[in-house]
Scaffold this motif. Structure first.
Motif, PDB file in Angstrom:
ATOM      1  N   UNK A   1      15.516   9.669   5.106  1.00  0.00           N
ATOM      2  CA  UNK A   1      16.312  10.029   6.281  1.00  0.00           C
ATOM      3  C   UNK A   1      15.581   9.757   7.594  1.00  0.00           C
ATOM      4  N   UNK A   2      14.246   9.721   7.565  1.00  0.00           N
ATOM      5  CA  UNK A   2      13.500   9.584   8.816  1.00  0.00           C
ATOM      6  C   UNK A   2      12.625   8.319   8.878  1.00  0.00           C
ATOM      7  N   UNK A   3      12.665   7.495   7.839  1.00  0.00           N
ATOM      8  CA  UNK A   3      11.881   6.253   7.839  1.00  0.00           C
ATOM      9  C   UNK A   3      12.809   5.070   7.584  1.00  0.00           C
ATOM     10  N   UNK A   4      12.312   3.875   7.890  1.00  0.00           N
ATOM     11  CA  UNK A   4      13.114   2.664   7.661  1.00  0.00           C
ATOM     12  C   UNK A   4      12.480   1.723   6.648  1.00  0.00           C
ATOM     13  N   UNK A   5      11.182   1.543   6.708  1.00  0.00           N
ATOM     14  CA  UNK A   5      10.520   0.523   5.913  1.00  0.00           C
ATOM     15  C   UNK A   5       9.984   0.972   4.557  1.00  0.00           C
ATOM     16  N   UNK A   6       9.339   2.127   4.449  1.00  0.00           N
ATOM     17  CA  UNK A   6       8.753   2.484   3.150  1.00  0.00           C
ATOM     18  C   UNK A   6       9.786   2.585   2.047  1.00  0.00           C
ATOM     19  N   UNK A   7       9.353   2.206   0.859  1.00  0.00           N
ATOM     20  CA  UNK A   7      10.212   2.323  -0.322  1.00  0.00           C
ATOM     21  C   UNK A   7       9.828   3.573  -1.073  1.00  0.00           C
TER      22      UNK A   7
ATOM     23  N   UNK B   1       1.439   4.400  10.012  1.00  0.00           N
ATOM     24  CA  UNK B   1       0.147   3.889   9.550  1.00  0.00           C
ATOM     25  C   UNK B   1       0.283   2.604   8.730  1.00  0.00           C
ATOM     26  N   UNK B   2       1.523   2.205   8.434  1.00  0.00           N
ATOM     27  CA  UNK B   2       1.749   0.933   7.756  1.00  0.00           C
ATOM     28  C   UNK B   2       1.916   1.003   6.253  1.00  0.00           C
ATOM     29  N   UNK B   3       2.064   2.205   5.697  1.00  0.00           N
ATOM     30  CA  UNK B   3       2.262   2.303   4.249  1.00  0.00           C
ATOM     31  C   UNK B   3       3.610   1.708   3.862  1.00  0.00           C
TER      32      UNK B   3
ATOM     33  N   UNK C   1       0.850  -1.182   0.000  1.00  0.00           N
ATOM     34  CA  UNK C   1       0.000   0.000   0.000  1.00  0.00           C
ATOM     35  C   UNK C   1       0.886   1.232   0.000  1.00  0.00           C
ATOM     36  N   UNK C   2       0.497   2.204  -0.795  1.00  0.00           N
ATOM     37  CA  UNK C   2       1.286   3.419  -0.887  1.00  0.00           C
ATOM     38  C   UNK C   2       0.456   4.654  -0.621  1.00  0.00           C
TER      39      UNK C   2
END
Length: 65
Positions: free
Chosen positions: A59-65, A34-36, A11-12
């Motif tokens: 720079x501030x997230x780990x999982x989202x592509x 939120x799990x995007x 989900x994006x």
């Protein structure tokens, strides 16, 4: 019948509005909370610069592509 896992479809979110750096990064962190799976920005004239925006998101997230 093949079982489909709930997370098999990514989900994006499209973040269209420009904002100051701190607010932009807060939006990206919230999208991750939120799990995007994907954060997208448009590549159009008059919109936020996509490469700078995505570097700030990374720079501030780990999982989202």
């Amino acid at each position: 019948m093949r079982r489909v896992h709930a997370r098999s479809v990514p989900f994006g979110v499209n973040l269209l509005d420009s904002a100051p750096a701190e607010e932009w990064q807060a939006r990206c962190r919230r999208a991750e909370e939120l799990g995007y799976d994907v954060i997208q920005v448009p590549d159009r004239l008059g919109m936020i610069a996509p490469f700078r925006a995505l570097v700030a998101a990374a720079a501030v997230t780990e999982r989202p592509r």
